[in-house]
Design an enzyme around this catalytic site. Structure first.
Site, PDB file in Angstrom:
ATOM      1  CG  HIS A 260      -1.854   1.005   1.334  1.00  0.00           C
ATOM      2  ND1 HIS A 260      -3.087   1.188   0.776  1.00  0.00           N
ATOM      3  CD2 HIS A 260      -1.780   2.375   1.912  1.00  0.00           C
ATOM      4  CE1 HIS A 260      -3.787   2.172   0.898  1.00  0.00           C
ATOM      5  NE2 HIS A 260      -2.840   2.963   1.387  1.00  0.00           N
TER       6      HIS A 260
ATOM      7  CG  ASP B 296     -10.660   4.477   5.598  1.00  0.00           C
ATOM      8  OD1 ASP B 296     -10.147   5.240   6.698  1.00  0.00           O
ATOM      9  OD2 ASP B 296     -10.641   4.342   4.582  1.00  0.00           O
TER      10      ASP B 296
ATOM     11  NE  ARG C 283      -8.313  11.555   8.283  1.00  0.00           N
ATOM     12  CZ  ARG C 283      -7.590  10.567   7.820  1.00  0.00           C
ATOM     13  NH1 ARG C 283      -7.850   9.349   7.509  1.00  0.00           N
ATOM     14  NH2 ARG C 283      -6.145  10.756   7.546  1.00  0.00           N
TER      15      ARG C 283
ATOM     16  CB  SER D 145      -7.222   5.810   7.204  1.00  0.00           C
ATOM     17  OG  SER D 145      -7.524   5.815   5.923  1.00  0.00           O
TER      18      SER D 145
ATOM     19  CE  LYS E  25      -7.910   2.599   3.540  1.00  0.00           C
ATOM     20  NZ  LYS E  25      -7.965   3.882   3.040  1.00  0.00           N
TER      21      LYS E  25
HETATM   22  N1  URA Z   1      -4.247   6.672   2.383  1.00  0.00           N
HETATM   23  C1  URA Z   1      -5.485   6.315   3.280  1.00  0.00           C
HETATM   24  O1  URA Z   1      -6.081   5.047   2.578  1.00  0.00           O
HETATM   25  N2  URA Z   1      -5.947   6.911   4.215  1.00  0.00           N
HETATM   26  C2  URA Z   1      -5.221   8.067   4.680  1.00  0.00           C
HETATM   27  O2  URA Z   1      -5.648   8.511   5.529  1.00  0.00           O
HETATM   28  C3  URA Z   1      -4.128   8.563   4.052  1.00  0.00           C
HETATM   29  C4  URA Z   1      -3.921   7.966   2.863  1.00  0.00           C
END
Ligand code: URA
Length: 441
Positions: free
Chosen positions: A82, A161, A168, A183, A187
């Site tokens: 990621h 999220d 946010r 966050s 995931k």
């Molecule tokens: N990527 C994400 O998935 N969440 C964030 O808060 C920032 C970058």
């Protein structure tokens, strides 16, 4: 329990309990807590922070807001990757094939982008016919068969999220370590990966502008992953200038294809070799970083990675003609060549401004309803540290709309700095955070 008491507590800098965190995540997800209270809490978290236990509890509460994906049908250790997000970041597209060609299953669930350019799925949708809309059965079957599949994140994966991120985004509370860490990791953990490699970007085009902050974010995420028994590594990489030469959607897929054919840009190759090598290490395919890098290079040189990529695109419905002739992926009405107005070294290509430039051309979306133009984008012929002569082309701008082109050129001009003094090529990999500690390079 009352939300107002939680607000007082965080405003005064106190740590929240697991029950309080579960209460506000669940309440917001189920629309019992209004935006104004959640916005106030996010801002209080932004200024007062969260400790390690609170961050872990927040991650778990977000995971529990939805489903956990069961990838047990897939054979072997699944390593996910990621990125915290950057400009020109097409790493996932190339890496998936590079790692899969080494016989490590890559079962990637990806998102769409809100921002400068699309997310990985938007980029791949530049290939006519390509679809990331796969059932979990088809997704798993494909990984077992060709080792690489890319699906869209379902609405049931960490739904809290999505809601929190959207809030946010409009309350200036994105760039907080605990909020980003929870966050991202919610995931990743809900997606069912066994091991996780994180690419934490730092620089003007990243959320984490400051390098020390990027390492702290890496540490927070590595601690969350390892805390639940999922071996996690974070690599801090540079985002002062865009990654690779291209920024857009189809044009970035073209660059990823070039890399797989051994013709990629140096910085993209370096990141792919580094991240890929860590993915192979975590998957227990190699025993050293050096061996991993050699394996990644090997599948470029022997054509295996390119073949896996073609099989992957075909299996997900994409038209292979666009892989054999990738320049078709960014065919536009016009191409504008932006030239240097003087001799000198390129000192700056501001990643954030270039991102805005791509967005202005139509490569990205600011809200969900905007249609992405998959063909527009930028192709840099020179990067920071290159010498350029007056009249030489720095970047080619692929456009479909003259007004958008004109608006983007102002941003492009602002993003570039050419000076007489020598400028070294910037470092790409800043360091690594593992469960053993932090290493700065
Ligand atoms: N990527 C994400 O998935 N969440 C964030 O808060 C920032 C970058």
């Amino acid at each position: 329990m009352e939300m107002i008491d939680i607000l007082y507590k965080k405003r005064n800098g106190e740590a929240l309990t697991k029950e309080e965190i579960n209460y506000f995540v669940q309440g917001y997800n189920e629309e019992r807590i209004p935006d104004y209270q959640m916005s106030a809490l996010l801002m209080a978290i932004y200024f007062k922070g969260m400790n390690k236990t609170e961050t872990v509890n927040l991650t778990n509460a977000i995971i529990d807001s939805g489903d956990r994906i069961d990838l047990s049908m897939i054979e072997g250790l699944k390593v996910d990757k990621h990125s915290t997000g950057g400009v020109g970041d097409k790493t996932t597209i190339a890496l998936g094939a590079l790692v899969a060609a080494n016989n490590v299953p890559v079962a990637k669930l990806s998102g769409r982008g809100l921002g400068h350019t699309g997310g990985t799925i938007d980029k791949l949708e530049a290939i006519p016919g390509f679809s990331a809309d796969l059932s979990i059965e088809k997704f798993s079957e494909q990984v077992n068969k060709i080792k690489f599949s890319l699906g869209g994140q379902t609405k049931d994966l960490a739904p809290a999220d999505k809601k929190l991120y959207a809030l946010r985004d409009v309350t200036a509370t994105i760039d907080n370590i605990s909020l980003i860490a929870s966050s991202v990791m919610s995931k990743k953990l809900a997606s069912g990966a066994d091991r996780i490699v994180l690419d934490v970007k730092t620089g003007s085009g990243a959320f984490m502008k400051d390098i020390d902050q990027a390492f702290t974010l890496g540490r927070a995420m590595v601690d969350i992953g390892n805390g639940v028994g999922k071996d996690t590594v974070a690599i801090v990489t540079d985002m002062e200038q865009p990654l690779g030469n291209t920024i857009g959607n189809g044009i970035e897929v073209r660059e990823a294809i070039e890399l797989l054919k051994g013709q990629g840009s140096k910085d993209l190759l370096e990141i792919c070799r580094y991240l890929g090598s860590y993915m192979l290490l975590l998957a227990e395919k190699v025993s050293s970083l050096k061996e991993g890098m050699e394996k990644i290079q090997e599948v470029i040189d022997n054509g295996k990675a390119f073949k896996v990529f073609k099989d992957f695109v075909k299996s997900q419905g994409g038209d292979i003609k666009y892989i054999d002739q990738p320049e078709l992926l960014h065919q536009t009405k016009g191409v504008y060549e932006y030239k240097a107005t003087k001799d000198g070294y390129i000192h700056q290509i501001d990643a954030e401004l270039i991102g805005k430039c791509a967005l202005t051309l139509g490569a990205g979306r600011l809200d969900k309803s905007t249609e992405i133009d998959h063909r527009v984008g930028l192709d840099f012929l020179k990067k920071i540290g290159s010498f350029i002569s007056k009249g030489e082309t720095i970047v080619k701008v692929y456009y479909n709309d003259n007004n958008k082109l004109n608006d983007s050129l102002g941003l492009l001009e602002k993003s570039l700095e050419i000076s007489d003094g020598f400028r070294t090529v910037p470092k790409i990999i800043h360091g690594v955070v593992t469960k053993e500690g932090e290493k700065r390079l």
